[in-house]
Design a protein around this motif. Structure first.
Motif, mmCIF file in Angstrom:
data_model
loop_
_atom_site.group_PDB
_atom_site.id
_atom_site.type_symbol
_atom_site.label_atom_id
_atom_site.label_comp_id
_atom_site.label_asym_id
_atom_site.label_seq_id
_atom_site.Cartn_x
_atom_site.Cartn_y
_atom_site.Cartn_z
ATOM 1 N N UNK A 10 -43.168 58.262 -19.955
ATOM 2 C CA UNK A 10 -43.498 58.703 -21.294
ATOM 3 C C UNK A 10 -44.269 59.769 -20.670
ATOM 4 N N UNK A 11 -44.942 59.771 -19.557
ATOM 5 C CA UNK A 11 -45.870 60.647 -18.450
ATOM 6 C C UNK A 11 -45.024 62.196 -18.013
ATOM 7 N N UNK A 12 -43.805 61.178 -17.685
ATOM 8 C CA UNK A 12 -43.223 62.336 -16.777
ATOM 9 C C UNK A 12 -42.141 63.457 -17.655
ATOM 10 N N UNK A 46 -43.221 64.153 -20.813
ATOM 11 C CA UNK A 46 -44.059 65.423 -21.460
ATOM 12 C C UNK A 46 -44.669 66.797 -19.805
ATOM 13 N N UNK A 47 -44.698 65.779 -19.020
ATOM 14 C CA UNK A 47 -45.479 66.749 -18.106
ATOM 15 C C UNK A 47 -44.354 67.709 -18.044
ATOM 16 N N UNK A 97 -44.652 54.308 -17.908
ATOM 17 C CA UNK A 97 -45.809 55.197 -18.189
ATOM 18 C C UNK A 97 -44.541 56.083 -17.510
ATOM 19 N N UNK A 98 -43.384 55.396 -16.729
ATOM 20 C CA UNK A 98 -43.525 57.335 -15.602
ATOM 21 C C UNK A 98 -42.655 58.140 -16.316
ATOM 22 N N UNK A 100 -42.976 58.108 -27.238
ATOM 23 C CA UNK A 100 -43.277 59.157 -26.155
ATOM 24 C C UNK A 100 -44.653 59.326 -26.059
ATOM 25 N N UNK A 101 -45.038 60.327 -25.129
ATOM 26 C CA UNK A 101 -46.651 60.839 -25.074
ATOM 27 C C UNK A 101 -47.568 60.621 -26.358
ATOM 28 N N UNK A 133 -38.558 64.974 -23.848
ATOM 29 C CA UNK A 133 -40.083 65.001 -23.918
ATOM 30 C C UNK A 133 -39.733 63.927 -25.940
ATOM 31 N N UNK A 134 -38.475 64.519 -26.400
ATOM 32 C CA UNK A 134 -38.796 64.240 -27.773
ATOM 33 C C UNK A 134 -38.137 62.926 -27.793
ATOM 34 N N UNK A 135 -37.494 61.794 -27.028
ATOM 35 C CA UNK A 135 -36.537 60.900 -27.160
ATOM 36 C C UNK A 135 -37.214 59.858 -26.306
ATOM 37 N N UNK A 136 -38.116 60.112 -24.813
ATOM 38 C CA UNK A 136 -38.942 58.594 -24.971
ATOM 39 C C UNK A 136 -39.658 58.048 -25.635
ATOM 40 N N UNK A 137 -39.042 56.759 -25.754
ATOM 41 C CA UNK A 137 -39.653 55.573 -26.577
ATOM 42 C C UNK A 137 -41.698 55.780 -25.830
ATOM 43 N N UNK A 138 -41.320 56.243 -24.765
ATOM 44 C CA UNK A 138 -43.019 55.822 -24.744
ATOM 45 C C UNK A 138 -43.494 54.408 -24.618
ATOM 46 N N UNK A 139 -42.732 53.282 -23.949
ATOM 47 C CA UNK A 139 -42.967 52.213 -23.982
ATOM 48 C C UNK A 139 -43.425 52.212 -21.905
#
Lengths: 423, 506
Positions: free
Chosen positions: A353-355, A357-358, A350-351, B180-181, A342-348
């Motif tokens: 970035x959101x996944x 975190x979820x 969607x699956x 991230x989010x 969650x911390x390291x997802x770059x976020x570009x």
């Protein structure tokens, strides 16, 4: 080929040697002879040797290194070689060991690789937390320049190579090759859409090869000893030696250079000395945080190579063997893994970035006692739908361990939810 | 040879139909042309490919994973399907991922009714959400400059806006910060966006993250009707949609529509060219001088029916020799209006003193490199061509107004521009000069123009949203106003085609 699983020291050849990082020491042990030899050969022949050696990328994906080199267009023009020294996969500490033992082995390997692919400029990209390693590498680069192993007309040939060091800011995603290139370009560390692949359009849009530190550091040995000698080590499909980082409640955690195909049980019980007293093996993550967890039953008779571990539903990855004992709560472990991605997802994408975190949120709910049992199954559904859908593999890296933990330890997670504490 | 290469084509299979496209096209481009809807957020035909929303998944026969159509170059013989169960599930989940942290504040969101999230939920979603937890909270209602209000919570991080600022305006004013989010779209160090193209961000934003200050909270979009017309703001002639609530005779916004002239975009200046058409701005009726008034002075005027005003105009013109009459015409009429106007006044009545009513300080060569031109009239070329057609010199000069004043004419028939928003010189000064010039018949759509009681003969005009007709733009391309324009303000306002017909009637 590939028939010996006896130990050979290639990457750890300088273990126990005083001043092993110094250029003089490296040269006393035949250092830069491979480069000298390579520069007498045609670049295409070098690529063939590396192809025939069977060495596969040691960063995690295991892509054949020689094949990667061969994708670079042969036409004249600006090309780059980049060493991926951004060692960030949790549980992995092997590349830094190469920097500690013999940075010149890496530099020599890079010079050979650069000559083979026609690059005029090479970069080492190191994670910023490696303060000492960065200093060692920079010293080594300086030494190599003053000795004429880098710079103009190396060994009096027409080949010139500039080498520089660069460090990121600690993002895991910059260990993904195109994320690394974005970072190297001064941009936000985000993987690039493929195609085009880096071999065609990489750093600054020019053909670029990105190889892991361990891969590049193996190259001098391959040139000195030949493809067949390297291929003789390991298994038929996984040639050579690999650095394994074993961690957890074992007697002798650390880095071990082992031929691919080596027995897992030998590594755990002989090399690493077995479990610490009072600790019982519960599970093992064989290839870094993104590799699915394996149960003791699955570990029986397991050999450490790409195919054998894949057959068990996990992966060799970066060679980070993380031993988990029965005192470890899989709830807590899953939460840590989920937090990390969650911390390291770059976020570009969607699956991812959101996944990520979820999943992390659900784990927080579970740990804090607010979850329902159905949330455990939901974790697997989310993870399944995150897989194979994104630009880079971070989403899969988060999804795979989640699915494995739910599948293999779902009951433990549910029991925790029922009791409100770790079972 | 190069031309041959440019038109080289290939054939592949899209949903079991053979499709032939130029080499290098993506599956998304092919699908868009074929009318096959592949759901997408980040892909926009006017921007580079980002490939980040991961929504446009399609199945390629023989490949293990689904591929994104936007970055999938079609190859000969490739078999692509867009509606397998696997693909449908991927679309559904891609949408779920987009929506789990979306605030779902549709009831107070201006995008509602034209929101991709809503539309896709109905077309490919309709699932029961798995999301049961608190959503990620982010900054809302941020003034980021221009016409823009940004809600980072509604944002789905498709990056269209970031690419627009980088690729179209070349300002790079927006970036994605954090990761991230927690990632949000933002400007750099409070450096607010300040260019003439900000509202395009509202258009390309597929959700309600960017809303327009001008349009915010003013009307639910489903009450609006739109017509295809041409922006009258400058000589570029962008192709636009004009939105109105016809029952109110009120206009709400202008948006670009794709054309060769303007691509996908238009400028903010043009966006505002609806306000002058609203009832409170309009000259609603004609004025004629007060008749049979013993005490009255010359300035006094009364509201009159347009037919009476035109009859009065004819009587008045009959009192002057044609050489004493000057016709002062803006360059904002349609070609059809020029034709009828010049046919009546020049050919039929013999008025030869014809002048262009323009911005006296304009720089018609000015061009911002994108769309906006210094010539704030949509039909300068058509105006000139129409003059030539009746044997007058095709000159529409910025000195037209001054020339008219110096022409020695005693009676001025002055047809005012409806849009003076972009004028550099003072239009008020021109009106002041005109009011003192002698007898004037002022044709205008704007109450503001006619407020000086010295204008005692005023004819109310229609605005562009109420008219049909054509313009000739700076590049000699003809563009059309709406074939079925909006219903006019009332039955008193007319265009010049109707007015000249009335003049000829009796």
């Amino acid at each position: 080929m590939g028939n010996t699983t006896d130990k050979v020291k290639i990457l750890t050849a300088f273990e126990g040697i005083a001043n092993s990082r110094a250029l003089a020491t490296y040269q006393n042990h035949g250092g830069y002879e491979a480069l000298k030899k390579a520069l007498t050969m045609a670049p295409g022949d070098l690529i063939e040797i590396v192809k025939n050696s069977g060495i596969r990328g040691r960063g995690g994906a295991g892509f054949p290194a020689g094949l990667k080199w061969s994708f670079v267009p042969k036409a004249e023009g600006q090309k780059f070689l980049v060493c991926n020294n951004d060692e960030g996969e949790p549980g992995t500490f092997k590349d830094r060991y190469i920097c500690e033992l013999s940075p010149h082995m890496l530099i020599e390997g890079m010079a050979i690789a650069a000559y083979a692919i026609g690059a005029q400029k090479a970069y080492i990209y190191t994670r910023c937390e490696f303060y000492e390693e960065i200093a060692w590498l920079e010293t080594a680069i300086k030494e190599a320049y003053s000795a004429g192993f880098l710079g103009k007309n190396i060994f009096g040939t027409a080949f010139s190579l500039e080498m520089d060091h660069y460090s990121g800011s600690g993002a895991y995603i910059c260990g993904e090759e195109t994320g690394l290139l974005s970072s190297l370009e001064g941009k936000k560390g985000q993987p690039k859409l493929k195609p085009p692949f880096p071999a065609v359009s990489g750093y600054l849009g020019k053909p670029t090869v990105v190889n892991n530190t361990e891969t590049l550091a193996s190259v001098p040995w391959i040139i000195n000893n030949g493809a067949d000698a390297y291929r003789a080590i390991g298994t038929e499909k996984a040639a050579g030696t690999k650095l394994f980082c074993i961690s957890g409640p074992v007697q002798r955690p650390g880095v071990y250079e082992l031929p691919l195909g080596y027995s897992f049980e030998k590594l755990l019980y002989e090399d690493a000395g077995g479990m610490l007293p009072g600790h019982t093996l519960k599970a093992c993550i064989p290839g870094g945080a993104s590799a699915p967890v394996l149960l003791p039953d699955e570990l029986k008779g397991l050999t450490l190579d790409y195919e054998s571990i894949a057959a068990k539903g996990s992966m060799l990855g970066s060679g980070a063997v993380m031993i988990i004992d029965t005192n470890t709560s899989m709830v807590r472990l899953m939460e840590i893994i989920a937090n990390f991605f969650h911390h390291e997802s770059c976020g570009q994408c969607t699956p991812c970035r959101e996944g990520t975190g979820w999943i992390a949120n659900i784990m927080h709910e579970i740990v804090s006692g607010h979850a329902k049992e159905e949330d455990v199954d939901r974790l697997a559904v989310i993870a399944k739908n995150m897989g194979g859908k994104t630009i880079c593999a971070l989403s899969d890296a988060a999804a795979m361990p989640t699915m494995a933990i739910v599948q293999k330890f779902g009951d433990e997670l549910k029991a925790y939810i029922r009791k409100g504490k770790a079972s | 040879m190069t031309q041959q290469q440019a038109t080289e084509t290939l054939t592949f299979s899209l949903n079991n139909n053979e499709v032939t496209v130029p080499k290098g096209w993506t599956v998304m481009q092919a699908a868009a042309r074929e009318g096959i809807k592949i759901p997408h957020f980040c892909w926009h035909p006017g921007l580079s490919i980002a490939g980040v929303c991961r929504f446009c998944m399609v199945k390629v026969e023989g490949r293990p994973k689904l591929e994104i159509a936007c970055n999938l170059i079609a190859t000969p013989g490739m078999q692509v399907t867009t509606e397998t169960e696997e693909v449908k599930a991927a679309h559904k989940w891609a949408l779920e991922f987009h929506l789990i942290n979306h605030p779902l504040d549709c009831p107070i969101c201006d995008q509602a009714g034209e929101c991709s999230l809503q539309d896709y939920y109905m077309s490919v979603g309709k699932y029961k959400s798995e999301m049961t937890l608190k959503k990620v909270l982010k900054p809302k209602a941020l003034d980021v400059g221009g016409d823009l209000v940004l809600d980072t919570e509604r944002c789905i991080l498709c990056s269209r806006c970031v690419r627009f600022e980088k690729e179209v305006t070349k300002t790079g004013a927006l970036g994605i910060f954090d990761r991230g989010d927690r990632a949000i779209i933002s400007i750099y160090d409070d450096k607010k966006i300040s260019h003439n193209y900000t509202t395009n961000l509202v258009d390309i934003c597929p959700v309600g993250a960017f809303t327009s200050k001008d349009f915010r909270f003013r009307k639910r979009v489903w009450f609006l009707k739109d017509i295809d017309t041409t922006c009258p703001g400058c000589s570029t002639g962008c192709q636009v949609k004009l939105y109105s609530k016809p029952e109110e005779r009120r206009y709400y916004r202008i948006k670009p529509r794709f054309s060769e002239t303007n691509g996908h975009w238009m400028c903010d200046e043009g966006r505002h060219l609806y306000a002058h058409m609203n009832p409170e701005k309009r000259q609603r009726t004609a004025f004629t001088p007060k008749q049979d008034n013993e005490r009255g002075s010359k300035e006094q005027r009364v509201r009159a029916d347009i037919r009476d005003a035109l009859a009065f105009l004819k009587l008045k013109m009959a009192k002057y020799a044609p050489s004493d009459i000057a016709l002062l015409v803006s360059s904002q009429l349609t070609n059809e209006e020029y034709k009828k106007t010049f046919a009546y006044f020049v050919t039929f009545l013999g008025v030869k003193k014809v002048f262009a009513w323009r911005d006296s300080a304009e720089n018609i060569e000015a061009f911002d490199g994108l769309l906006n031109r210094g010539d704030k009239n949509p039909n300068t070329k058509g105006h000139a061509a129409s003059l030539e057609a009746v044997g007058l010199p095709p000159v529409v000069s910025k000195s037209g107004f001054a020339d008219a004043m110096a022409s020695g004419a005693k009676f001025f028939i002055a047809i005012a521009p409806e849009n003076t928003q972009g004028f550099v010189s003072s239009f008020d000064d021109q009106l002041k000069q005109l009011s003192a010039a002698g007898d004037v018949a002022l044709f205008t759509s704007q109450a503001e123009h006619a407020k000086n009681p010295a204008f005692d003969l005023v004819v109310p005009l229609k605005c562009f949203g109420e008219k049909s007709g054509t313009f000739l733009n700076a590049q000699n391309m003809e563009s059309k106003l709406a074939e079925k324009p909006f219903f006019p303000l009332n039955d008193q306002v007319k265009d010049l085609v109707e007015i000249t017909a009335l003049l000829q009637e009796n």
